[in-house]
Motif scaffolding. Sequence first.
Motif, PDB file in Angstrom:
ATOM      1  N   MET A   7      28.321  44.060 -28.139  1.00  0.00           N
ATOM      2  CA  MET A   7      27.714  43.769 -29.442  1.00  0.00           C
ATOM      3  C   MET A   7      27.170  45.038 -30.096  1.00  0.00           C
ATOM      4  SD  MET A   7      28.197  40.592 -30.146  1.00  0.00           S
ATOM      5  CE  MET A   7      29.817  40.993 -29.547  1.00  0.00           C
ATOM      6  N   SER A  34      17.375  32.938 -29.194  1.00  0.00           N
ATOM      7  CA  SER A  34      18.646  33.665 -29.223  1.00  0.00           C
ATOM      8  C   SER A  34      18.681  34.707 -30.330  1.00  0.00           C
ATOM      9  CB  SER A  34      19.806  32.699 -29.463  1.00  0.00           C
ATOM     10  OG  SER A  34      19.881  31.755 -28.450  1.00  0.00           O
ATOM     11  N   TRP A  45      23.063  36.724 -34.426  1.00  0.00           N
ATOM     12  CA  TRP A  45      23.110  36.744 -32.971  1.00  0.00           C
ATOM     13  C   TRP A  45      23.656  38.075 -32.455  1.00  0.00           C
ATOM     14  CZ3 TRP A  45      26.918  37.025 -29.157  1.00  0.00           C
ATOM     15  CH2 TRP A  45      26.472  36.741 -27.854  1.00  0.00           C
ATOM     16  N   TRP A  72      27.815  42.004 -22.408  1.00  0.00           N
ATOM     17  CA  TRP A  72      27.761  41.450 -23.764  1.00  0.00           C
ATOM     18  C   TRP A  72      26.961  42.331 -24.699  1.00  0.00           C
ATOM     19  CZ3 TRP A  72      27.764  35.445 -24.213  1.00  0.00           C
ATOM     20  CH2 TRP A  72      28.786  34.948 -23.400  1.00  0.00           C
ATOM     21  N   GLY A  82      25.859  26.935 -25.426  1.00  0.00           N
ATOM     22  CA  GLY A  82      24.421  26.940 -25.161  1.00  0.00           C
ATOM     23  C   GLY A  82      23.699  25.967 -26.073  1.00  0.00           C
ATOM     24  N   LEU A 110      19.983  31.566 -24.521  1.00  0.00           N
ATOM     25  CA  LEU A 110      20.975  30.701 -25.168  1.00  0.00           C
ATOM     26  C   LEU A 110      20.465  29.271 -25.300  1.00  0.00           C
ATOM     27  CD1 LEU A 110      24.348  31.808 -23.672  1.00  0.00           C
ATOM     28  CD2 LEU A 110      23.647  31.866 -26.054  1.00  0.00           C
ATOM     29  N   GLY A 111      20.791  28.657 -26.452  1.00  0.00           N
ATOM     30  CA  GLY A 111      20.418  27.274 -26.630  1.00  0.00           C
ATOM     31  C   GLY A 111      19.009  27.114 -27.152  1.00  0.00           C
ATOM     32  N   SER A 112      18.295  28.220 -27.315  1.00  0.00           N
ATOM     33  CA  SER A 112      16.963  28.126 -27.904  1.00  0.00           C
ATOM     34  C   SER A 112      16.900  29.080 -29.096  1.00  0.00           C
ATOM     35  CB  SER A 112      15.895  28.491 -26.875  1.00  0.00           C
ATOM     36  OG  SER A 112      15.722  29.893 -26.849  1.00  0.00           O
ATOM     37  N   SER A 167      28.974  33.000 -15.146  1.00  0.00           N
ATOM     38  CA  SER A 167      28.946  34.401 -15.568  1.00  0.00           C
ATOM     39  C   SER A 167      28.409  34.564 -16.983  1.00  0.00           C
ATOM     40  CB  SER A 167      30.351  34.992 -15.483  1.00  0.00           C
ATOM     41  OG  SER A 167      31.224  34.290 -16.333  1.00  0.00           O
ATOM     42  N   GLY A 168      28.176  33.460 -17.699  1.00  0.00           N
ATOM     43  CA  GLY A 168      27.616  33.593 -19.036  1.00  0.00           C
ATOM     44  C   GLY A 168      28.189  32.557 -19.972  1.00  0.00           C
ATOM     45  N   THR A 169      27.313  31.710 -20.536  1.00  0.00           N
ATOM     46  CA  THR A 169      27.741  30.666 -21.449  1.00  0.00           C
ATOM     47  C   THR A 169      27.641  31.195 -22.879  1.00  0.00           C
ATOM     48  OG1 THR A 169      26.855  29.045 -19.930  1.00  0.00           O
ATOM     49  CG2 THR A 169      27.300  28.293 -22.154  1.00  0.00           C
ATOM     50  N   GLY A 170      28.620  30.830 -23.746  1.00  0.00           N
ATOM     51  CA  GLY A 170      28.578  31.255 -25.133  1.00  0.00           C
ATOM     52  C   GLY A 170      27.499  30.527 -25.922  1.00  0.00           C
ATOM     53  N   LEU A 171      27.179  31.091 -27.087  1.00  0.00           N
ATOM     54  CA  LEU A 171      26.100  30.521 -27.907  1.00  0.00           C
ATOM     55  C   LEU A 171      26.379  29.062 -28.273  1.00  0.00           C
ATOM     56  CD1 LEU A 171      23.463  31.036 -29.566  1.00  0.00           C
ATOM     57  CD2 LEU A 171      24.953  31.517 -31.492  1.00  0.00           C
ATOM     58  N   GLU A 200      32.537  31.258 -25.624  1.00  0.00           N
ATOM     59  CA  GLU A 200      32.654  31.321 -24.171  1.00  0.00           C
ATOM     60  C   GLU A 200      32.306  29.966 -23.541  1.00  0.00           C
ATOM     61  OE1 GLU A 200      33.835  34.115 -23.114  1.00  0.00           O
ATOM     62  OE2 GLU A 200      33.567  34.011 -20.943  1.00  0.00           O
ATOM     63  N   PHE A 218      36.212  46.008 -25.017  1.00  0.00           N
ATOM     64  CA  PHE A 218      35.982  44.594 -24.766  1.00  0.00           C
ATOM     65  C   PHE A 218      36.824  44.089 -23.596  1.00  0.00           C
ATOM     66  CE2 PHE A 218      36.979  40.142 -26.222  1.00  0.00           C
ATOM     67  CZ  PHE A 218      35.769  39.625 -25.842  1.00  0.00           C
ATOM     68  N   LEU A 267      32.873  35.676 -27.722  1.00  0.00           N
ATOM     69  CA  LEU A 267      31.675  35.487 -26.891  1.00  0.00           C
ATOM     70  C   LEU A 267      30.934  34.214 -27.281  1.00  0.00           C
ATOM     71  CD1 LEU A 267      30.200  39.098 -26.509  1.00  0.00           C
ATOM     72  CD2 LEU A 267      31.749  37.860 -25.000  1.00  0.00           C
ATOM     73  N   LEU A 268      30.906  33.904 -28.599  1.00  0.00           N
ATOM     74  CA  LEU A 268      30.221  32.682 -29.037  1.00  0.00           C
ATOM     75  C   LEU A 268      30.892  31.436 -28.466  1.00  0.00           C
ATOM     76  CD1 LEU A 268      29.654  33.438 -32.845  1.00  0.00           C
ATOM     77  CD2 LEU A 268      28.023  33.712 -30.990  1.00  0.00           C
ATOM     78  N   HIS A 320      21.519  35.955 -21.986  1.00  0.00           N
ATOM     79  CA  HIS A 320      22.000  34.717 -21.375  1.00  0.00           C
ATOM     80  C   HIS A 320      20.886  33.687 -21.222  1.00  0.00           C
ATOM     81  CE1 HIS A 320      25.856  36.534 -20.770  1.00  0.00           C
ATOM     82  NE2 HIS A 320      25.313  37.572 -20.149  1.00  0.00           N
TER      83      HIS A 320
END
Lengths: 286, 295
Positions: A254, A50, A29, A250, B139, A45-47, B132-136, B127, A243, B124-125, A42
Amino acid sequence: MNRSRGISSELVSLLALAVAVAFAIPVLWMFAASLKPEQAIHEDLGSPRSFVTFSPTSEHYIAAIRRGDVSTTLVNTFVAVALIALGGLCVNAPAAYAFARMRFPGRELIFLLLVMTIIIPLEVIVIPLFLTVRPTRSLTAVLDERVWTLGALSIPFMAKAFNIFLLRQQFLSLPRSLEEAAFLDGAGWWRTFWHVALPNVRPAIVTVLLLDFVVHWNDFLWPLVVCQRADTRTVQLGLANFFTQPPILWGAVMAYGVLATIPMLVALVLGQRWIVRSLLTTGLKQ
Amino acid sequence: MNRREHITAFLFVAPACALILLFVLWPVVNTFTTSVYQVGLTDPQYGPFCGLANYRALFDDPAFGRSAANTAVFTLAVVPLQTALALVFALWTNSPAWSRRALRVSVFLPTVLSLTVLSVLWRLLYEPASLSGTGLFNGLLAGLHLPTQPFLTSPRQALWAIVIMSVWQGAGLQMMIFLAALQQIPAERYEAARLDGAGRWHQFRHVTLPAIAPTAFFVVMVTTIFALKLFVQPFIMTRGGPEGSTMSVVQYIYEAAFFARDLGLACAAGAVFFVAVCLIAVAQRLLLRVVEDRQ
């Protein structure tokens, strides 16, 4: 019977691959996120998307270099780590050779004391170590702050009991006849060490250099204590600092992480066969 | 001749010994001597001798108790989890099949990456779900229609989130050590056990386990010391929060010195920590001896 065993072993292989992928997810990731537009990070995410990118962009790497000044921190880290590794070799190798081959009063006792220092973690002594190097900060009137920081980052970690121990094992495993031949030719200790013993433990030397490189490339606490100006930071410190500066992008963070990782991975991959060889020879000759 | 050998040996050994004396042993001594004085961070000289006052202040400070408890919980959780996981992976990947080799590489990879990079990454994972942004991880949870979690922002979950990340990061190195030990076991021993009619479990219990016991002990000792030094992960992911739930002893020492600017207190904490680490190492040694005598 046979066929069912075949199927179940295929299943176990598939499971092994699935676990391998699961373990690699965070790192996959990180690479994917560093290469895709911030919004896509963003949205994906969730698919499974990613972990891939269809429209790679270098914008995050440019942002990390411009805003985060990665190049300065990479150079600082590289110089400090090279000083530790090479300076360390200059003091550790002769000591290891003396402990392996020379006779002198107190040899066993001194060696034992040295080995005992292996278990003392830096974290325990970080404040008094800071008190030890701090008085030399007045040198910054003469020396540049950057030079002082490089010295403070590297000199305390050059001598290392573990490396002396590892090199001593290698010197002990050399056949004595090599060195005796050199002595018969009239070579003294120094020339025997330099021209005969040292070239014969080359894999161990590479191993020690590489271990120093990897361990200190990743240092965080000590640089946090001694690097007080932005232009003296190491790469890990630079990343931690980058950071915490809003806005946190992000992708750029990274990308910074990837840039901080790659030099060390390259060193490990290049040096891998040397490490394996030096460990194998230690095993064979004992 | 002998005299000259002594002098040469001294010249070979002196630089390394001098550096270790100055940068390892002298700081150890200094931890204890500084801990009985009042010293501020920028004081050019030590303040007055104050006996055990720094230690009293230390043990009266609830933040120190909290950090010691957090570090203890972290160690007690990470050491068994990581060792067990490493052993399972070592047994599983002790095979030339390419799928096992892939697993081995994938488990080993995080151990060589920097803890700083990985801490930033996992921050970040983890989060929490937000605009503003969801972590993995959240997600993925949302993708599976499971409730999202606060992870690092919850005083109850944060330390455990760090435990999981640390186990993931550290298991690979121990797996490699276990693998090396497993490959030293001669195949004939398994053969003999099989001829005696031993099943898989019995082979593991009576051949594998005794053979790797010394390695397992070494692994547990090293992991314990590594876990006690916990600093980078919470410092980067949570700064010790929320509500001090992830403050570690090393971070307490760092903050005592550089935020509270009290070097005496920081060294008192360092001295207590040093003694604790030594006692734990010695206790494990003694325990090993007791176990060995029983067998």
